[in-house]
Design an enzyme around this catalytic site. Sequence first.
Site, PDB file in Angstrom:
ATOM      1  CD  GLU A 194      -3.263  -1.035   2.017  1.00  0.00           C
ATOM      2  OE1 GLU A 194      -3.060   0.160   2.935  1.00  0.00           O
ATOM      3  OE2 GLU A 194      -4.030  -1.838   1.986  1.00  0.00           O
ATOM      4  CD  GLU A 239      -3.789  -5.801   2.832  1.00  0.00           C
ATOM      5  OE1 GLU A 239      -4.766  -5.030   3.432  1.00  0.00           O
ATOM      6  OE2 GLU A 239      -2.719  -5.787   2.976  1.00  0.00           O
TER       7      GLU A 239
END
Length: 512
Positions: free
Chosen positions: A192, A315
Amino acid sequence: MKHLFATLALAAATAQAAEPVKINIQADQPGPVIARQIYGQFGEHLGAGIYEGLWVGTDSKIPNVRGWRTDVVTALKALKVPVLRWPGGCFADEYHWRDGIGPQAQRPPRVNTSWGGVIEPNSVGTHEFMDLADQLGTEVYINANLGSGTVAEMAQWLEYLTAEGDTALARERRANGRDKPWRIQYWGIGNESWGCGGHMKPSYYADQYKQWATFAKAPRGNRPKLVASGGQELELHWTETLSAEIKDRMAAITHHQYSLPTRDWKKKGSAVNFPESEWISTLAVPQTIDGYLAKHREILDRNDPAKKVAIYFDEWGSWYDPEPGTDPGFLVQRNTLRDAVLSALHFHVFHRHADRVKMANIAQMVNVLQAVVITDKERMVLTPTYHAFAMHLPFMDATSLPVQLSGVPDYTLGKYSIPALSASAAKAADGKLILSLSNTNPNQPLPLQLAVGGKGVRAVSGQLLTAATMDAQNWYDAPDRVKPQPFKAEAKGGVLALNVPAKSVLVLEVQP
């Protein structure tokens, strides 16, 4: 259990009056193989996800093997976990691998600034994690610390893991108890990077990635696939930039997407006692993901027509308000039938994009978010999500097959409208024809007529997962409230008709 049987009886009675949905599996038109890694798991140093949930230490009264609790490992082995991602997540970009090697009593405690501000004792480090992977028989996907680490630190960790010769790092690994190098399948460079991993722009990250990838070296035959940190939702500029600038240096680009009932991060919605409006809003997310993936694939198909770059959806899962009375930073939530149906819908999406989506990792494996296992001291419970994974084991490495659907009604409530039926078919690795179905409507069963290649089907058999209420859950006082039940149906007059109960997941072996 009598409530479940009553629900099924009502479903059968109601379904008789409805027009059947027609399903035709096109078994003569095989598609891409469904990578087993689509059924991957994720274990981050977060709350009780690692410590307590998996790791109890060698001195614990809870039965364990070298510190990893036996009951949880046994349950996970039954899922044939294909790949395990570690140590994060946001935690990965504050993790320094040298904190987790050597004698445990001498390892430095640190503050886990990402999750709750609690002390990270570093009792679980490289050697412990690789031992867990060995016990599970799983591939490993390690996220390197791009956010707060250095290129040299990353390069040395990879050498420590994989060095074969008599280097200083290989000697250090041997002194710490591991003679032979480990096999490392996947190596993530950052996590991320648009957010908790550094708040970078894609062009800046691309330059960082190229530098780091240059020094991510390992011996021939043990070089992991390098994974780039992509965007989320419709952040198409990340996919555009990375696939144009570093496509020859990465095996995959990641994508993240969570299912929030309210779409509001400040008040996401309850895991239990939720209204039907939050049932449908949660189940609408996979349909949105389907659309997002199509747009990201368009970019990849243009910049990478040879399809050398995969999408790792590393995710995904539900994200609700934390369980009352728990630390908000530990992301504790209940797991219900809604989560099992949500899982099946995700699987179907990943199957449809199997030519690009080569890995997916639910968040997370134990005690965190949409966990497959929950624990409390010595107690353990398998969640409805666990059973959804177990039911779909035959889809690992199966060859996807097109499914024609006609007459599928919409399930509509408020501003949301989704198909009442989702389906995915495949030819399993053992040659069997398999079909996964999910009825998203919590109130109405669906009658079906099934065919293969336009011809009749003799019989089906498999497992059905449903319950009396939308938020039915397994708990320590009732661990089998939501559990698969046997399901069979046979053709009559050359036609195979069956009923898919409301709010259910059904996985079948089809006998043409």
